[in-house]
Scaffold this active site. Structure first.
Site, PDB file in Angstrom:
ATOM      1  N   TYR A  36       0.780  -1.248  -0.009  1.00  0.00           N
ATOM      2  CA  TYR A  36      -0.043   0.040  -0.152  1.00  0.00           C
ATOM      3  C   TYR A  36       1.126   1.368   0.565  1.00  0.00           C
ATOM      4  O   TYR A  36       1.901   1.230  -0.636  1.00  0.00           O
ATOM      5  CB  TYR A  36      -0.466  -0.072   1.280  1.00  0.00           C
ATOM      6  CG  TYR A  36      -2.057   0.764   1.006  1.00  0.00           C
ATOM      7  CD1 TYR A  36      -2.911   0.631   0.438  1.00  0.00           C
ATOM      8  CD2 TYR A  36      -2.615   1.384   2.268  1.00  0.00           C
ATOM      9  CE1 TYR A  36      -4.412   1.399  -0.029  1.00  0.00           C
ATOM     10  CE2 TYR A  36      -3.582   2.158   2.198  1.00  0.00           C
ATOM     11  CZ  TYR A  36      -4.317   2.475   1.226  1.00  0.00           C
ATOM     12  OH  TYR A  36      -5.355   2.665   1.004  1.00  0.00           O
ATOM     13  N   LYS A  91     -20.433 -20.361 -10.700  1.00  0.00           N
ATOM     14  CA  LYS A  91     -19.531 -20.807 -11.973  1.00  0.00           C
ATOM     15  C   LYS A  91     -18.182 -19.982 -11.146  1.00  0.00           C
ATOM     16  O   LYS A  91     -17.221 -20.770 -11.531  1.00  0.00           O
ATOM     17  CB  LYS A  91     -19.907 -19.123 -12.752  1.00  0.00           C
ATOM     18  CG  LYS A  91     -21.049 -19.367 -13.675  1.00  0.00           C
ATOM     19  CD  LYS A  91     -20.333 -19.097 -15.217  1.00  0.00           C
ATOM     20  CE  LYS A  91     -19.792 -20.134 -16.180  1.00  0.00           C
ATOM     21  NZ  LYS A  91     -20.475 -20.201 -17.582  1.00  0.00           N
ATOM     22  N   GLY A 193     -32.649 -19.714 -29.606  1.00  0.00           N
ATOM     23  CA  GLY A 193     -31.516 -18.964 -28.231  1.00  0.00           C
ATOM     24  C   GLY A 193     -30.687 -18.754 -28.526  1.00  0.00           C
ATOM     25  O   GLY A 193     -29.911 -19.170 -29.704  1.00  0.00           O
ATOM     26  N   ASN A 285     -32.152 -27.701 -19.518  1.00  0.00           N
ATOM     27  CA  ASN A 285     -32.126 -28.133 -17.819  1.00  0.00           C
ATOM     28  C   ASN A 285     -33.352 -27.450 -16.963  1.00  0.00           C
ATOM     29  O   ASN A 285     -33.639 -26.134 -17.323  1.00  0.00           O
ATOM     30  CB  ASN A 285     -30.554 -27.136 -17.444  1.00  0.00           C
ATOM     31  CG  ASN A 285     -29.687 -27.696 -16.914  1.00  0.00           C
ATOM     32  OD1 ASN A 285     -29.754 -28.913 -16.455  1.00  0.00           O
ATOM     33  ND2 ASN A 285     -28.245 -27.966 -17.774  1.00  0.00           N
ATOM     34  N   ASN A 316     -21.050 -26.975 -19.891  1.00  0.00           N
ATOM     35  CA  ASN A 316     -20.139 -25.670 -20.080  1.00  0.00           C
ATOM     36  C   ASN A 316     -19.266 -25.810 -19.165  1.00  0.00           C
ATOM     37  O   ASN A 316     -17.698 -25.282 -19.574  1.00  0.00           O
ATOM     38  CB  ASN A 316     -21.310 -24.742 -19.790  1.00  0.00           C
ATOM     39  CG  ASN A 316     -21.758 -24.561 -20.653  1.00  0.00           C
ATOM     40  OD1 ASN A 316     -22.655 -24.889 -21.497  1.00  0.00           O
ATOM     41  ND2 ASN A 316     -22.580 -22.714 -21.551  1.00  0.00           N
TER      42      ASN A 316
END
Lengths: 386, 386
Positions: A36, A91, A193, A285, A316
């Site tokens: 810092y 995620k 989509g 899903n 994924n």
């Protein structure tokens, strides 16, 4: 307890699945002066003089933003940014677990597409990459395209390309198994989509020439003026035979069904109309388009799904950790289709051809080679071009 | 090696001072189904049904955004967002170390004030609080005020209020030591930027009635039409005696000097013009307004500075970790002046009155009671009002 109840109980216990930790323990005033003020000023100035130093002196080199506006979350739809947070944190957990990438979940309280694009673009300096998540179609196409033009870090809408890469890796292996060529295979994509659009484009990049896309109103037809411009584009590059009708019509003699649509819309009898050695990927899903037993009874030889309690889970999570690891390590500025194809081939090639079986066409998500091999594929491309 | 060189070397070794970690190790598919799809959908829906559940089921309850546009970084000025990152990461390290708060550094590539306000407001859902940092004055006042109106999480511009709370805590103890009352004390604040403005307002809240503010052009005078509207406000509430002149004139018989300006602008001779038992806080970084020896030779009895290599280090790091810990634990929606005063008193009261000495008026930043006591002060206020 249902899995949902168990999950809520776990979330309540954890009070958040992620935390931020220091890589350096500040033990005394000398440490403080280094991490810092006043010492840190020298690191700031080094970056000011040479912006590339941000990759060497800050966390930018290993940090990805996982960004959503909460408009298309899982199968739940537009539940808003706050309610989308558990998915984004999830995620982040997977990014860390599978590829040691630091992912920061950011849910944005924005409805307007232009505003969403601007806001995300402003966030770029802190990150080495942007994973867009659960943004509704067709806005997601525009958002990703524009951000890719604006930014010098990779932008990747996982619902599109992650799904495309994972499902096509599985498809390439399934086709090897049934000894069919992607060029000749008659492929039906159900769902127009973000995922369906991306899968279709990616199939074409991989050489597929015989794709029919269906949505809830049936086979996409370029003369249908009610289609959005994105769907019209899809219709124009598919359905070379000019088929009309519904999903059931599209499936006659089809080699492959890829569903990115809704639970239970594919019937055993429809699978029976497909060609021999049919491949059925039911990726909806949490309820797949058709259950495994029904698909097999209908005559499918290979079955894959998005859910975890059947073999061949097409997820994924097989893609995004390793892909971003590679993008970050190679300091890629723009993702290319070549990289996406390389990631897809790396994923499919993890299983040697002689080990492929109808219930083993895609590696397990806990297979540690997955993210390593995908990352390496990206790095190899970047090394080749630089 | 200079401290700057040492700091750059440490930054280069670490490649980022922070990382994101999981609070839950995902070991198998069941774990995956709980932290991610499909189980996570239940956590999303619980938040959709009751937004307050976000505090129970996500990291929002312990996560603060540390946001800067890089326009006023340390003493370095407008070095841009990328170059500001090491400071923001440093703050994140201190948030974690001193209060176990998860702080996410976000540097924004924005110049326009309206755009900055809008962008930060969009980010709110992910966070339990917002720490604004190193945003140039006078924009910082507008940005903070507007965000406080818009958002239901606390917004705190540390350069203003963190500095005000820390320096006033030190001042209260220094005044006890020299047995002067804040109501009568003649206080000169040098510097009319974000810190000087906030310190002056806070001194008034604490009861000070005799404050003179100087900037580079001398004593602020409400009749001076070249002042910005913020400086005019400052001039209007200070300088009750209508003094004119420069810093040297302002300091005649002053009890207190608080510098938030620039290095070496206070001379020994000017300190000699102050009242007996003068208090000098030279908070400019990295070079104080006057060195400790010079201030003491000039007749000052108490000296404090922002830098770490003298006694009485007056550092924001004493304030922001504990303050946000308290705000988060008490789920405060709006910071009030009452809370800021409570934090200030908690900080000053850590040192018992009989232990106060001229070189010990403010606790050490590594004193673990600091963040605990400040957090408790905030929580106590919230408990009282709810």
């Amino acid at each position: 307890m249902t899995i949902g109840e168990k999950s809520v109980a776990l979330h309540r216990k954890l009070k958040g699945k992620i935390e931020l930790t220091s890589k350096y323990d500040v033990k005394n005033k000398e440490d403080l002066a280094l991490v810092y003020t006043p010492g840190v000023a020298a690191a700031c100035l080094a970056i000011k003089d040479n912006p590339e130093e941000a990759y060497n002196l800050t966390s930018k080199n290993n940090t990805v933003a996982v960004i959503s506006d909460g408009t298309a979350v899982l199968g739940l739809g537009d539940i808003g940014p706050l309610a989308a947070m558990p998915v984004m944190e999830g995620k982040a957990v997977l990014f860390k677990k599978f590829a040691n990438v630091d992912a920061i979940p950011l849910v944005l309280d924005i409805k307007d597409t232009e505003e969403l694009i601007k806001t995300i673009s402003h966030l770029a300096p802190s990150f080495g990459g942007i994973n867009l998540e659960d943004i509704s179609a067709p806005r997601c196409f525009e958002v990703e395209r524009r951000l890719r033009e604006m930014l010098d870090i990779p932008v990747f809408h996982d619902d599109q390309h992650g799904t495309a890469i994972a499902s096509c890796a599985a498809l390439l292996n399934a086709l090897k198994l049934v000894k069919k060529d992607i060029k000749e295979a008659h492929i039906v994509v159900n769902g127009a989509g973000s995922a369906g659009t991306a899968i279709t484009s990616f199939l074409i990049e991989l050489g597929a020439e015989n794709i029919v896309v269906c949505d809830i109103a049936g086979i996409l037809d370029p003369s249908d003026e009610t289609l959005s411009s994105y769907q019209q584009n899809l219709a124009r590059v598919t359905n070379q035979k000019g088929l009309r009708g519904d999903l059931s019509d599209a499936l006659v003699d089809a080699d492959v069904f890829i569903g990115v649509s809704a639970g239970n819309i594919l019937k055993k009898e429809m699978v029976a109309r497909m060609a021999n050695d049919a491949i059925v990927f039911a990726l909806a899903n949490p309820t797949p388009e058709i259950a495994r037993e029904d698909a097999l009874e209908g005559g499918a030889v290979v079955y894959g799904a998005g859910i975890s309690n059947t073999p061949n889970q097409i997820n994924n999570a097989l893609v995004f950790p390793g892909l971003f690891k590679g993008l970050l390590e190679a300091r890629v500025r723009q993702i290319t289709t070549e990289m996406e194809i390389a990631a897809c081939l790396a994923l499919s090639n993890i299983i040697p051809e002689d080990e492929l079986r109808p219930d083993y066409i895609i590696p397990d998500v806990f297979n540690l080679n997955v993210s390593k091999d995908i990352a390496k594929a990206i790095i190899d491309i970047q090394d080749k071009t630089t």
